[in-house]
Write a protein that holds these residues in place. Structure first.
Motif, PDB file in Angstrom:
ATOM      1  N   ASN A   1      21.134  64.891  57.784  1.00 18.09           N
ATOM      2  CA  ASN A   1      22.209  64.091  57.201  1.00 18.09           C
ATOM      3  C   ASN A   1      22.147  62.644  57.680  1.00 18.09           C
ATOM      4  OD1 ASN A   1      23.308  66.180  55.679  1.00 18.09           O
ATOM      5  ND2 ASN A   1      24.609  66.888  57.372  1.00 18.09           N
ATOM      6  N   SER A   2      21.850  62.465  58.957  1.00 13.31           N
ATOM      7  CA  SER A   2      21.756  61.108  59.496  1.00 13.31           C
ATOM      8  C   SER A   2      20.560  60.371  58.900  1.00 13.31           C
ATOM      9  CB  SER A   2      21.622  61.161  61.026  1.00 13.31           C
ATOM     10  OG  SER A   2      22.762  61.734  61.620  1.00 13.31           O
TER      11      SER A   2
ATOM     12  N   SER B   1      19.138  60.936  55.964  1.00 18.00           N
ATOM     13  CA  SER B   1      19.456  60.631  54.566  1.00 18.00           C
ATOM     14  C   SER B   1      20.359  59.404  54.463  1.00 18.00           C
ATOM     15  CB  SER B   1      20.123  61.841  53.894  1.00 18.00           C
ATOM     16  OG  SER B   1      19.237  62.927  53.809  1.00 18.00           O
ATOM     17  N   LYS B   2      21.358  59.327  55.330  1.00 22.45           N
ATOM     18  CA  LYS B   2      22.246  58.157  55.342  1.00 22.45           C
ATOM     19  C   LYS B   2      21.475  56.899  55.728  1.00 22.45           C
ATOM     20  CE  LYS B   2      26.501  60.708  56.379  1.00 22.45           C
ATOM     21  NZ  LYS B   2      27.552  60.955  57.400  1.00 22.45           N
TER      22      LYS B   2
ATOM     23  N   SER C   1      14.728  68.944  54.345  1.00 23.25           N
ATOM     24  CA  SER C   1      15.187  68.212  55.522  1.00 23.25           C
ATOM     25  C   SER C   1      14.197  67.121  55.920  1.00 23.25           C
ATOM     26  CB  SER C   1      15.413  69.165  56.699  1.00 23.25           C
ATOM     27  OG  SER C   1      14.195  69.770  57.100  1.00 23.25           O
TER      28      SER C   1
ATOM     29  N   PRO D   1      13.899  63.647  52.155  1.00 16.88           N
ATOM     30  CA  PRO D   1      15.161  63.476  51.429  1.00 16.88           C
ATOM     31  C   PRO D   1      14.928  62.932  50.019  1.00 16.88           C
ATOM     32  CG  PRO D   1      14.880  61.711  53.019  1.00 16.88           C
ATOM     33  CD  PRO D   1      13.775  62.703  53.278  1.00 16.88           C
TER      34      PRO D   1
END
Length: 228
Positions: A4-5, A7-8, A217, A220
């Motif tokens: 998630n980090s 991707s952000k 993962s 992305p």
């Protein structure tokens, strides 16, 4: 950095990224395309033929009043059934696409979206493979990651050297045609890779069902970088 980090982080670079096809295309020129096994319109198309698939893609772009068709991230596709490169064993069939495809004319210019350097390059000549491929290494805000460009022309890799700097917005390659690009309609396969896993000039762009969670993962959605 977790998925998630990361991707952000990739999304945060979007405002700084140069369009990979250059700035002569507007966002209105891009139209989505569905080449997954769920698209029933493909049932009447011989997807094993690059000429027939090219006709389908070209007609779709024209009917949508576009210039470039894009899509493909995590699509389950039947097109890979034609090649043993993706189907050496039935239990490990690879048919889930993990990059972004940009379908447009052969010889279309490809630009570096970010500053980086040439990590590696190779002509991947298996039937249905990438053909000429370039991988760039990028270092931003102490984060290291990679971008892959597949289905290029042979000339695109003729004069490269590992470690060569590449500047954002620099013309780095052009698209190849079916005679060199793995026997596909002309298109760019673009992929973001967090961990290159020791690969050189190549990295999987199609996953099996068993491995797809890892590749999701590690790779992305490229649309995060381009705002598509």
């Amino acid at each position: 950095m977790d998925f998630n980090s990361f991707s952000k982080f990739i999304k945060s670079l979007a405002n700084d990224a140069f369009p990979v096809l250059g700035d002569s295309f507007s966002k209105d020129d891009f139209v989505t395309i569905n080449l997954s096994e769920t698209n029933t319109f493909l049932n009447s198309v011989d997807v094993s033929s690059s000429a027939k698939l090219s006709e389908f893609v070209s007609n779709h772009i024209q009917n949508q009043n576009g210039k470039v068709a894009y899509g493909g991230y995590l699509e389950v596709r039947n097109i890979y059934k034609r090649s043993k490169h993706f189907n050496s064993q039935a239990l490990t069939e690879r048919n889930i696409h993990i990059g972004l495809d940009l379908w447009c004319d052969a010889e279309t210019s490809i630009f570096s979206p970010l500053n980086g350097e040439v990590h590696s390059f190779k002509n991947n000549t298996n039937f249905g493979d990438y053909g000429p491929t370039i991988i760039l290494k990028h270092c931003y805000k102490s984060e290291v990651f990679y971008t892959l460009y597949g289905h290029l022309s042979l000339q695109s890799i003729a004069n490269l050297k590992v470690g060569m700097p590449v500047v954002k917005g620099e013309l780095m390659a052009v698209l190849g045609d079916a005679s060199v690009n793995g026997d596909y309609p002309p298109h760019l396969h673009f992929q973001i890779i967090k961990d290159i896993q020791g690969c050189v000039g190549d990295y999987p762009g199609v996953s099996s069902k068993a491995d797809v969670e890892f590749y999701k993962s590690n790779c992305p959605d490229p649309k995060l970088l381009f705002g598509l």
